[in-house]
Design a protein around this motif. Sequence first.
Motif, mmCIF file in Angstrom:
data_model
loop_
_atom_site.group_PDB
_atom_site.id
_atom_site.type_symbol
_atom_site.label_atom_id
_atom_site.label_comp_id
_atom_site.label_asym_id
_atom_site.label_seq_id
_atom_site.Cartn_x
_atom_site.Cartn_y
_atom_site.Cartn_z
ATOM 1 N N TYR A 263 -11.104 48.094 -9.441
ATOM 2 C CA TYR A 263 -10.581 49.382 -9.912
ATOM 3 C C TYR A 263 -9.208 49.169 -10.555
ATOM 4 C CZ TYR A 263 -13.762 53.057 -8.195
ATOM 5 O OH TYR A 263 -14.805 53.917 -8.013
ATOM 6 N N THR A 264 -8.706 50.225 -11.170
ATOM 7 C CA THR A 264 -7.383 50.171 -11.804
ATOM 8 C C THR A 264 -6.354 50.709 -10.808
ATOM 9 O OG1 THR A 264 -8.375 50.404 -13.969
ATOM 10 C CG2 THR A 264 -6.067 51.113 -13.766
ATOM 11 N N GLY A 265 -5.152 50.153 -10.791
ATOM 12 C CA GLY A 265 -4.169 50.699 -9.848
ATOM 13 C C GLY A 265 -2.884 49.922 -9.745
ATOM 14 N N HIS A 266 -2.131 50.286 -8.724
ATOM 15 C CA HIS A 266 -0.891 49.601 -8.372
ATOM 16 C C HIS A 266 -0.855 49.472 -6.865
ATOM 17 C CE1 HIS A 266 2.334 49.813 -11.767
ATOM 18 N NE2 HIS A 266 1.569 48.758 -11.842
ATOM 19 N N ARG A 267 -0.564 48.280 -6.360
ATOM 20 C CA ARG A 267 -0.553 48.146 -4.905
ATOM 21 C C ARG A 267 0.863 48.239 -4.357
ATOM 22 N NH1 ARG A 267 -1.334 41.985 -2.756
ATOM 23 N NH2 ARG A 267 -0.953 41.034 -4.752
ATOM 24 N N LYS A 268 0.947 48.792 -3.173
ATOM 25 C CA LYS A 268 2.217 48.879 -2.467
ATOM 26 C C LYS A 268 3.352 49.224 -3.422
ATOM 27 C CE LYS A 268 1.163 46.715 1.718
ATOM 28 N NZ LYS A 268 0.642 45.570 2.312
ATOM 29 N N ILE A 274 10.698 61.538 -4.794
ATOM 30 C CA ILE A 274 10.492 62.834 -4.132
ATOM 31 C C ILE A 274 11.741 63.678 -4.375
ATOM 32 C CG2 ILE A 274 9.962 64.051 -1.990
ATOM 33 C CD1 ILE A 274 9.193 61.351 -0.795
ATOM 34 N N GLY A 275 11.540 64.839 -4.960
ATOM 35 C CA GLY A 275 12.661 65.753 -5.211
ATOM 36 C C GLY A 275 13.800 65.073 -5.944
ATOM 37 N N GLY A 276 13.447 64.202 -6.905
ATOM 38 C CA GLY A 276 14.481 63.552 -7.717
ATOM 39 C C GLY A 276 15.152 62.366 -7.052
ATOM 40 N N ILE A 277 14.713 62.003 -5.828
ATOM 41 C CA ILE A 277 15.347 60.864 -5.151
ATOM 42 C C ILE A 277 14.330 59.732 -5.022
ATOM 43 C CG2 ILE A 277 16.414 60.077 -2.984
ATOM 44 C CD1 ILE A 277 17.071 63.138 -2.546
ATOM 45 N N TRP A 278 14.735 58.504 -5.347
ATOM 46 C CA TRP A 278 13.846 57.354 -5.181
ATOM 47 C C TRP A 278 13.793 56.965 -3.706
ATOM 48 C CZ3 TRP A 278 10.636 56.257 -8.841
ATOM 49 C CH2 TRP A 278 10.986 56.490 -10.173
ATOM 50 N N ARG A 279 12.603 56.911 -3.164
ATOM 51 C CA ARG A 279 12.439 56.465 -1.779
ATOM 52 C C ARG A 279 11.646 55.169 -1.795
ATOM 53 N NH1 ARG A 279 13.634 61.272 1.797
ATOM 54 N NH2 ARG A 279 14.044 62.859 0.229
ATOM 55 N N THR A 280 11.598 54.515 -0.681
ATOM 56 C CA THR A 280 10.942 53.202 -0.688
ATOM 57 C C THR A 280 9.665 53.163 0.157
ATOM 58 O OG1 THR A 280 12.424 52.516 1.046
ATOM 59 C CG2 THR A 280 13.009 51.844 -1.187
ATOM 60 N N HIS A 281 8.929 54.265 0.160
ATOM 61 C CA HIS A 281 7.631 54.225 0.834
ATOM 62 C C HIS A 281 6.686 53.330 0.041
ATOM 63 C CE1 HIS A 281 8.499 57.405 3.651
ATOM 64 N NE2 HIS A 281 9.147 58.002 2.671
ATOM 65 N N GLU A 282 5.762 52.709 0.767
ATOM 66 C CA GLU A 282 4.762 51.923 0.056
ATOM 67 C C GLU A 282 3.535 52.780 -0.186
ATOM 68 O OE1 GLU A 282 4.093 48.434 2.351
ATOM 69 O OE2 GLU A 282 5.761 47.403 1.386
ATOM 70 N N VAL A 283 3.105 52.829 -1.428
ATOM 71 C CA VAL A 283 1.961 53.662 -1.778
ATOM 72 C C VAL A 283 0.959 52.815 -2.551
ATOM 73 C CG1 VAL A 283 1.239 55.699 -3.072
ATOM 74 C CG2 VAL A 283 3.464 55.658 -1.964
ATOM 75 N N ASP A 284 -0.308 52.926 -2.190
ATOM 76 C CA ASP A 284 -1.352 52.254 -2.955
ATOM 77 C C ASP A 284 -1.969 53.240 -3.936
ATOM 78 O OD1 ASP A 284 -1.206 49.727 -1.903
ATOM 79 O OD2 ASP A 284 -2.645 50.124 -0.292
ATOM 80 N N VAL A 285 -2.033 52.850 -5.190
ATOM 81 C CA VAL A 285 -2.700 53.676 -6.193
ATOM 82 C C VAL A 285 -3.952 52.929 -6.632
ATOM 83 C CG1 VAL A 285 -2.484 54.762 -8.462
ATOM 84 C CG2 VAL A 285 -0.476 54.550 -6.979
ATOM 85 N N CYS A 286 -5.110 53.522 -6.388
ATOM 86 C CA CYS A 286 -6.392 52.859 -6.676
ATOM 87 C C CYS A 286 -7.293 53.879 -7.362
ATOM 88 C CB CYS A 286 -6.992 52.376 -5.352
ATOM 89 S SG CYS A 286 -8.684 51.817 -5.478
ATOM 90 N N LEU A 287 -7.603 53.670 -8.630
ATOM 91 C CA LEU A 287 -8.294 54.699 -9.398
ATOM 92 C C LEU A 287 -9.537 54.188 -10.125
ATOM 93 C CD1 LEU A 287 -5.087 56.217 -11.041
ATOM 94 C CD2 LEU A 287 -6.430 57.282 -9.224
ATOM 95 N N HIS A 288 -10.548 55.064 -10.172
ATOM 96 C CA HIS A 288 -11.717 54.814 -11.006
ATOM 97 C C HIS A 288 -11.249 54.885 -12.467
ATOM 98 C CE1 HIS A 288 -15.476 55.683 -13.137
ATOM 99 N NE2 HIS A 288 -16.056 55.033 -12.146
ATOM 100 N N PRO A 289 -11.885 54.090 -13.371
ATOM 101 C CA PRO A 289 -11.456 54.114 -14.775
ATOM 102 C C PRO A 289 -11.303 55.521 -15.359
ATOM 103 C CG PRO A 289 -13.128 52.438 -14.463
ATOM 104 C CD PRO A 289 -12.920 53.099 -13.135
ATOM 105 N N LYS A 290 -12.229 56.412 -15.006
ATOM 106 C CA LYS A 290 -12.162 57.768 -15.575
ATOM 107 C C LYS A 290 -10.843 58.446 -15.236
ATOM 108 C CE LYS A 290 -17.009 58.996 -15.807
ATOM 109 N NZ LYS A 290 -18.084 59.400 -14.912
#
Length: 442
Positions: A263-268, A274-290
């Motif tokens: 799939y397409t995405g970005h890991r960690k 959030i609300g204009g402030i950069w935070r350092t949570h880890e987020v996985d973005v995993c998406l179907h091509p569509k």
Amino acid sequence: MMVYADLHIHSLYSTGTSSKMTLENIDRYGEMKGLNLIGTGDFTHPKWLRELKEKLVEVEGTNLYRFKKRKSNVHYMITGEISTNFEYENVIKRIHNLLLVPNFEVVDQLLDVLREYGDLSLNGRPELEITASEFVEIAKSTDQRVEIIPCHIWTSHFSVLGQKGFNSVRECYEDQTKNLLALETGLSADPKMCWRVKELDQFPLVSNSDSHSPYPHRLGREANVLEVKELTFGSVIEAIRKRRREEFKMTIEVPPEYGKYHYTGHRKDRRYLIGGIWRTHEVDVCLHPKEAIKLNNICPICRKTMTIGVLQRVEELANRPEGYTPPNYISFVHLIPLSEILMYVENTSSPVVKKIWEKYVSLIHSFGNEYNVMLNVPREELAKIAGPKVAEAIIKVRFGQVRYEPGFDGVYGKIIFKTEKDKQKDLHFKGLKGQTKLTDFS
Ligand SMILES: [Zn+2]
Ligand SMILES: [Zn+2]
């Protein structure tokens, strides 16, 4: 004789590889897996080459080798992966190529030439400053028996057709395209996905593990099944080149969703607004091509371009509908490594903990090797050794009745074993996997 061949692996001298990737371990675990032909990997590395020359002995007149110390069935073909780095339309391209070499004399001749393009001692998979087409030309002119296979052709980085690669094999290899033996599908793609691109019909499709660890959940997770009269370098190459079904029986593939770039995405992703402030949570973005295309391939978290998965890249280059089967196709089967199946059933965190390993070994001792367990042994026999739950899981994988959470941006996909309730969905799912078929494995 039947040949189970994994021709692309790495030694402990490649970056990111397990220190356990020694010849002793490759031989031992390769045999348990059911492989009888393994590529040595990394022949260009001076230390690994010294070991290969010391520890392997040629099987007289075959241009293949055996490990001196052990009496295993495993043969070795001299192989290595080279990254060709070059500028194309003002962008640096890094394309990985597998080299298959008949013997150590040819190795020495090749090294004399390749040395001029980069330092071979830095990495088991060296980086050479040379175009992919020049590389093929040089390798072939050193000895016609040397063969070149573009590696994991769809992966986002380091591949001929991936996100950072080219739009056709021809564009990359130019007039040397004709000298390529085959293309390697890579873990995140299977032959069915390749069949959607007309240009690829001219090439045999091979599958290898690209393993960085000797354990049987990595080694041989993808492989080629061939039948040849005599096992020699030449007979294996010809079986691949000619792709007659009597000789090139099938490829063993992990389900493409299991691969790290499906799939397409970005890991960690760490930058999280959030609300204009950069935070350092880890987020996985995993998406179907569509979904990814709707977002213009821009990551919703960090706003940079995402790593385009293989599924999307195939869609971009496809000039045939989904489900197209070329007339001369070679069968394939989707398998998950046995120790990973045990890990899921037993609910442990790793496939190499003692509990899993003991069960794995008992299955191998009973039935010879992992491929036999996965492809042939009846459910009742499996259940006697490993219990009904394990037997059920193996049968489900064997017949494609398992779903997967797709891999993305370097993260492996996960298996989802279904409950009884999902039986109806199973039927539908099996229909979608119509191309997968088991070949008689005796
Ligand atoms: Zn590679
Ligand atoms: Zn590799």
